[in-house]
Enzyme design. Structure first.
Site, PDB file in Angstrom:
ATOM      1  N   SER A 238       0.849  -1.185   0.000  1.00 62.20           N
ATOM      2  CA  SER A 238       0.000   0.000   0.000  1.00 62.20           C
ATOM      3  C   SER A 238       0.885   1.234   0.000  1.00 62.20           C
ATOM      4  O   SER A 238       2.106   1.123   0.051  1.00 62.20           O
ATOM      5  CB  SER A 238      -0.892  -0.005   1.248  1.00 62.20           C
ATOM      6  OG  SER A 238      -0.098   0.319   2.376  1.00 62.20           O
ATOM      7  N   LYS A 239       0.230   2.379  -0.041  1.00 61.65           N
ATOM      8  CA  LYS A 239       0.943   3.660  -0.087  1.00 61.65           C
ATOM      9  C   LYS A 239       2.001   3.793   1.020  1.00 61.65           C
ATOM     10  O   LYS A 239       3.004   4.472   0.835  1.00 61.65           O
ATOM     11  CB  LYS A 239      -0.060   4.815   0.039  1.00 61.65           C
ATOM     12  CG  LYS A 239      -0.886   5.019  -1.210  1.00 61.65           C
ATOM     13  CD  LYS A 239      -0.531   6.338  -1.906  1.00 61.65           C
ATOM     14  CE  LYS A 239      -0.969   6.377  -3.360  1.00 61.65           C
ATOM     15  NZ  LYS A 239      -2.414   6.322  -3.542  1.00 61.65           N
ATOM     16  N   ARG A 240       1.736   3.144   2.142  1.00 58.92           N
ATOM     17  CA  ARG A 240       2.681   3.220   3.264  1.00 58.92           C
ATOM     18  C   ARG A 240       4.067   2.728   2.858  1.00 58.92           C
ATOM     19  O   ARG A 240       5.072   3.080   3.450  1.00 58.92           O
ATOM     20  CB  ARG A 240       2.207   2.332   4.426  1.00 58.92           C
ATOM     21  CG  ARG A 240       1.088   2.867   5.222  1.00 58.92           C
ATOM     22  CD  ARG A 240       0.794   1.971   6.413  1.00 58.92           C
ATOM     23  NE  ARG A 240       0.405   0.617   6.009  1.00 58.92           N
ATOM     24  CZ  ARG A 240       1.105  -0.479   6.293  1.00 58.92           C
ATOM     25  NH1 ARG A 240       2.218  -0.393   6.979  1.00 58.92           N
ATOM     26  NH2 ARG A 240       0.678  -1.657   5.891  1.00 58.92           N
ATOM     27  N   GLY A 242       5.512   3.217   0.028  1.00 63.04           N
ATOM     28  CA  GLY A 242       6.103   4.026  -1.048  1.00 63.04           C
ATOM     29  C   GLY A 242       5.127   4.077  -2.211  1.00 63.04           C
ATOM     30  O   GLY A 242       3.953   3.742  -2.060  1.00 63.04           O
TER      31      GLY A 242
END
Ligand code: GLU
Length: 470
Positions: A238-240, A242
């Site tokens: 996920s966005k976490r 990168g």
């Protein structure tokens, strides 16, 4: 031999994610390897979440990766009459039925099952009523009450599902719109898809789909469910972790062939080989080498692989690719001889095109801005004379060549009694503003006589002025 036909059916509800891109690549590579066909289908039946911007973003990302399609793009939203035909067919053959159970009744049934710790399941009230088409009815598929459905997965092996665990699932809602599992099967049958590689988040859909194939008397495709792409902490990417969209990597200066190489290797292997060109992948790709372990996406590893791909790319190509990244730095450059020379000095030192553009700025600068530490350390009074001598020696040279530049530096070494290193560092700071750069002769030659002399002059003036201030 039958023609292998694969597909990629993204839902246009956002960017093309690296996990989705990997699925697309597996299907595309397999089709190309087998000289088969690759079909693109846009699964846009969820009107509330599907957007044209997402459709465009997906096309853009696929094109950038070099994934081309032989058929499509098909849009599910334009295929409703076909779905209706198949709904009617299933009703006529007794494989589906109208259901008029009210939402309230279904809800209370669900609540009761949950309270008893059971899996909610439709109780089959309308299953054998053989209702004619009533207003506002849903259409349910008649799942066999006994027996098993076996998914022969080429990646996971056989998975057995008990039919009595499956619900008589809805294939058309009360407004007539068909549901997901049903349209996927109708599409895959009518598009003659015979090999389906997709994420294993779809495994639970597959028994329902297999039953639909059987009810429609259609041959089953080969199924392979690939484990999800995870982040370094093994949670779903996920966005976490990168950037997750493919085009974000394009914008950060990654080469498409590096991203392709990296994503395919997340879940597929060919011995210990790490570096592949796309042609190489087409030649070597096979389903049997897709692994059962989840792929761990690691941006640092992708960056290292990108550096290898940069080095393997002809400088003329890199120069062309670098132009928009220079533009972002406010530098307008043509991808001609000058830029190719610059690229040759930077290709070994840059992990991304963005990094290369940043490293190239000094070649184009009108005046040099010194890094504070570099200036403090190297543009000191002791450097004034060697810089002045070099300026004189270079002024006397008609055209710069590696050989006469070396001679000019040698003459400064002789006059000052200093070693090359002692002279080169202040010169480097004068020409680039930094303490690290490609080789001093190389950059001197590329920057060219006029600008080199101007920059040396700027450095001498700087030294004189800072000396006065102190
Ligand atoms: N549209 C689905 C998705 O984006 C793909 C379904 C499939 O591969 O069958 O996850």
């Amino acid at each position: 031999m039958k023609t292998i036909i694969t597909r990629f059916p993204p839902s246009p509800t956002g960017h093309l994610h690296v996990g989705g891109a990997r699925t697309a690549l597996f299907n595309w590579l397999y089709a190309r390897h087998k000289k088969g066909k690759f079909v693109l289908r846009i699964e846009d039946t969820d009107a509330a979440r599907s957007t044209q911007a997402s459709v465009d973003a997906i096309f853009e990302a696929l094109e950038w990766l070099g994934i081309d399609w032989d058929e499509g793009p098909y849009f599910q939203s334009r295929r409703y009459p076909i779905y209706q035909e198949y709904i009617d067919k299933l009703i006529q053959t007794g494989h589906a039925y109208y259901c008029t159970c009210s939402p309230e009744r279904l809800e209370s049934m669900r609540a009761k099952a949950m309270a008893n710790g059971e899996k909610p399941k439709y109780d089959g009230t309308c299953r054998d009523k053989d209702l004619p088409k009533p207003e506002n009815a849903v259409v349910r598929f008649k799942v066999p009450l006994t027996g098993t459905t076996v998914l022969e997965d080429v990646i996971k092996g056989n998975i057995v599902f008990q039919n009595d665990e499956l619900d008589d699932f809805i294939i058309a809602r009360s407004d007539g719109s068909p549901t997901y599992n049903f349209v996927v099967v109708v599409d895959d049958i009518t598009m003659q898809i015979n090999t389906i590689i997709r994420g294993d988040d779809h495994v639970m859909n597959t028994p329902k789909q297999i039953l639909l194939y059987q009810a429609l008397d259609a041959p089953l495709p080969v199924f392979g469910h690939v484990p999800m792409v995870l982040g370094k902490d093994r949670s779903r990417l996920s966005k976490r972790h990168g950037a997750t969209s493919v085009t974000a990597y394009r914008d950060m200066g990654f080469l498409p062939q590096a991203v392709v190489n990296y994503l395919v290797r997340l879940g597929w292997s060919y011995g210990d080989q790490e570096f592949f060109t796309t042609d190489d992948l087409i030649e070597k790709f096979s389903l049997k080498n897709i692994g059962r372990a989840a792929g761990i996406f690691d941006q640092e590893k992708l960056t290292a692989l990108n550096a290898d791909h940069i080095q393997a790319t002809p400088p003329e190509t890199l120069a062309r690719l670098l132009v928009p990244f220079l533009e972002k730095q406010g530098i307008h450059a043509e991808p001609g001889e000058f830029l190719v020379k610059i690229v040759k000095t930077l290709a070994q030192r840059s992990k991304t095109l963005e990094e290369m553009a940043l490293a190239a700025i000094f070649y184009f600068a009108e005046t040099i801005t010194y890094e504070e530490k570099a200036a403090r350390k190297f543009l000191k009074p002791a450097a004034r004379q060697p810089l002045q001598f070099l300026m004189d020696a270079l002024s006397a040279i008609e055209t710069f060549t590696e050989e006469n530049l070396e001679n000019a530096f040698k003459s400064v070494m002789e006059k000052t009694g200093l070693k090359l290193g002692k002279i080169a560092q202040p010169v480097r700071v004068a020409l680039t503003g930094k303490t690290a750069s490609p080789g001093i002769f190389e950059i001197t030659e590329i920057i060219g006589k006029e600008k080199v002399i101007q920059r040396l002059k700027q450095a001498v003036t700087y030294i004189e002025q800072t000396a006065e201030e102190e």
